[in-house]
Motif scaffolding. Structure first.
Motif, PDB file in Angstrom:
ATOM      1  N   VAL A  66       0.872  -1.177   0.000  1.00 38.14           N
ATOM      2  CA  VAL A  66       0.000   0.000   0.000  1.00 38.14           C
ATOM      3  C   VAL A  66       0.911   1.229   0.000  1.00 38.14           C
ATOM      4  CG1 VAL A  66      -1.705   1.327   1.299  1.00 38.14           C
ATOM      5  CG2 VAL A  66      -1.822  -1.179   1.268  1.00 38.14           C
ATOM      6  N   THR A  67       0.608   2.182  -0.874  1.00 38.05           N
ATOM      7  CA  THR A  67       1.333   3.452  -0.854  1.00 38.05           C
ATOM      8  C   THR A  67       0.348   4.591  -0.686  1.00 38.05           C
ATOM      9  OG1 THR A  67       1.294   3.710  -3.260  1.00 38.05           O
ATOM     10  CG2 THR A  67       3.193   2.599  -2.324  1.00 38.05           C
ATOM     11  N   LEU A  68       0.699   5.524   0.153  1.00 32.42           N
ATOM     12  CA  LEU A  68      -0.068   6.741   0.396  1.00 32.42           C
ATOM     13  C   LEU A  68       0.907   7.894   0.219  1.00 32.42           C
ATOM     14  CD1 LEU A  68      -1.692   5.564   3.745  1.00 32.42           C
ATOM     15  CD2 LEU A  68      -2.697   5.371   1.469  1.00 32.42           C
ATOM     16  N   ALA A  69       0.585   8.831  -0.655  1.00 34.69           N
ATOM     17  CA  ALA A  69       1.519   9.907  -0.919  1.00 34.69           C
ATOM     18  C   ALA A  69       0.824  11.257  -1.015  1.00 34.69           C
ATOM     19  CB  ALA A  69       2.267   9.640  -2.221  1.00 34.69           C
ATOM     20  N   ASN A  70       1.474  12.264  -0.490  1.00 33.18           N
ATOM     21  CA  ASN A  70       1.030  13.634  -0.695  1.00 33.18           C
ATOM     22  C   ASN A  70       1.523  14.072  -2.073  1.00 33.18           C
ATOM     23  OD1 ASN A  70      -0.053  13.846   1.885  1.00 33.18           O
ATOM     24  ND2 ASN A  70       1.898  14.480   2.742  1.00 33.18           N
ATOM     25  N   GLY A  71       0.700  14.778  -2.792  1.00 30.59           N
ATOM     26  CA  GLY A  71       1.087  15.245  -4.121  1.00 30.59           C
ATOM     27  C   GLY A  71       0.040  14.820  -5.137  1.00 30.59           C
TER      28      GLY A  71
END
Length: 75
Positions: A66-71
């Motif tokens: 799982v990846t969670l990124a701001n942007g």
């Protein structure tokens, strides 16, 4: 864990089925199949202003990420 699963095996199998193939090939209930470098992955991606998310499972090896990124999303 394996002794106390969150979903019954039948429920998990239902999530992996393509329910609307004419509208969205490979899409199950909230998840879809995607092929990357010859590997079949099951998952979901999403985004909104300022955030991008992805979650994919490799069922053959029973692993996921799982990846969670701001942007902003790039894919």
């Amino acid at each position: 864990g394996a002794d106390n699963p969150v979903l019954k095996a039948e429920s998990a199998a239902t999530l992996r089925e393509a329910h609307f193939p004419e509208a969205a090939p490979g899409v199950g209930l909230g998840c879809y199949w995607e092929e990357r470098d010859g590997t079949a992955l099951l998952g979901h991606a999403g985004a909104d202003d300022g955030v991008a998310t992805r979650m994919f499972w490799y069922p053959v090896e029973n692993i996921g990420i799982v990846t969670l990124a701001n942007g902003e999303p790039t894919m």
